[in-house]
Write a protein that holds these residues in place. Sequence first.
Motif, PDB file in Angstrom:
ATOM      1  N   GLN A   6      48.849  33.699  32.706  1.00 58.38           N
ATOM      2  CA  GLN A   6      47.521  33.250  31.745  1.00 58.38           C
ATOM      3  C   GLN A   6      46.974  34.126  32.062  1.00 58.38           C
ATOM      4  O   GLN A   6      45.714  34.358  31.320  1.00 58.38           O
ATOM      5  CB  GLN A   6      47.495  31.988  32.697  1.00 58.38           C
ATOM      6  CG  GLN A   6      46.182  31.636  32.817  1.00 58.38           C
ATOM      7  CD  GLN A   6      45.888  30.330  33.913  1.00 58.38           C
ATOM      8  OE1 GLN A   6      46.341  29.668  34.829  1.00 58.38           O
ATOM      9  NE2 GLN A   6      44.474  29.542  33.747  1.00 58.38           N
ATOM     10  N   ARG A   7      46.987  35.213  33.083  1.00 58.73           N
ATOM     11  CA  ARG A   7      45.656  36.043  33.705  1.00 58.73           C
ATOM     12  C   ARG A   7      45.590  36.896  31.865  1.00 58.73           C
ATOM     13  O   ARG A   7      44.908  37.668  31.955  1.00 58.73           O
ATOM     14  CB  ARG A   7      46.216  36.776  34.960  1.00 58.73           C
ATOM     15  CG  ARG A   7      45.566  38.223  35.016  1.00 58.73           C
ATOM     16  CD  ARG A   7      45.924  39.026  36.434  1.00 58.73           C
ATOM     17  NE  ARG A   7      45.099  37.755  37.268  1.00 58.73           N
ATOM     18  CZ  ARG A   7      45.358  37.789  39.095  1.00 58.73           C
ATOM     19  NH1 ARG A   7      46.089  39.075  38.757  1.00 58.73           N
ATOM     20  NH2 ARG A   7      45.383  37.077  39.526  1.00 58.73           N
ATOM     21  N   ARG A  10      44.217  36.040  29.276  1.00 54.88           N
ATOM     22  CA  ARG A  10      42.209  36.172  29.305  1.00 54.88           C
ATOM     23  C   ARG A  10      41.821  37.432  29.195  1.00 54.88           C
ATOM     24  O   ARG A  10      41.587  37.801  28.922  1.00 54.88           O
ATOM     25  CB  ARG A  10      42.318  35.871  31.026  1.00 54.88           C
ATOM     26  CG  ARG A  10      40.713  35.928  30.932  1.00 54.88           C
ATOM     27  CD  ARG A  10      39.906  35.409  32.460  1.00 54.88           C
ATOM     28  NE  ARG A  10      40.975  36.463  33.447  1.00 54.88           N
ATOM     29  CZ  ARG A  10      41.966  36.129  34.843  1.00 54.88           C
ATOM     30  NH1 ARG A  10      41.959  35.189  34.892  1.00 54.88           N
ATOM     31  NH2 ARG A  10      42.159  37.740  35.586  1.00 54.88           N
ATOM     32  N   SER A  13      43.212  38.958  25.388  1.00 56.87           N
ATOM     33  CA  SER A  13      42.901  37.748  24.748  1.00 56.87           C
ATOM     34  C   SER A  13      43.077  38.077  22.931  1.00 56.87           C
ATOM     35  O   SER A  13      44.035  38.050  21.778  1.00 56.87           O
ATOM     36  CB  SER A  13      42.023  37.027  25.057  1.00 56.87           C
ATOM     37  OG  SER A  13      40.872  37.146  24.225  1.00 56.87           O
TER      38      SER A  13
END
Length: 83
Positions: A6-7, A10, A13
Amino acid sequence: METISQRELRNDSGRIMRAVANGERFEVTSSGEPVAELRPLRRSRAVNARLAIAMMQGGPRVAWQTLRADLDDAVDQDVPDRA
């Protein structure tokens, strides 16, 4: 399919979205557990009817009865009785 955190999604992206736009897929994890899949959307590919007719005009003629008989021979369409 590439797995990303997920990091990473982020923080990177832009690169990831460009890759998705080019057809790549990603599995997104949170704390090491898969939580999502990021993939391109399927776009409908409608064909203009006039264009399709024009493309097929020079094609071979189809003997529909023969085609139907061949399909019936190839595909079993008998429905078994329910007990």
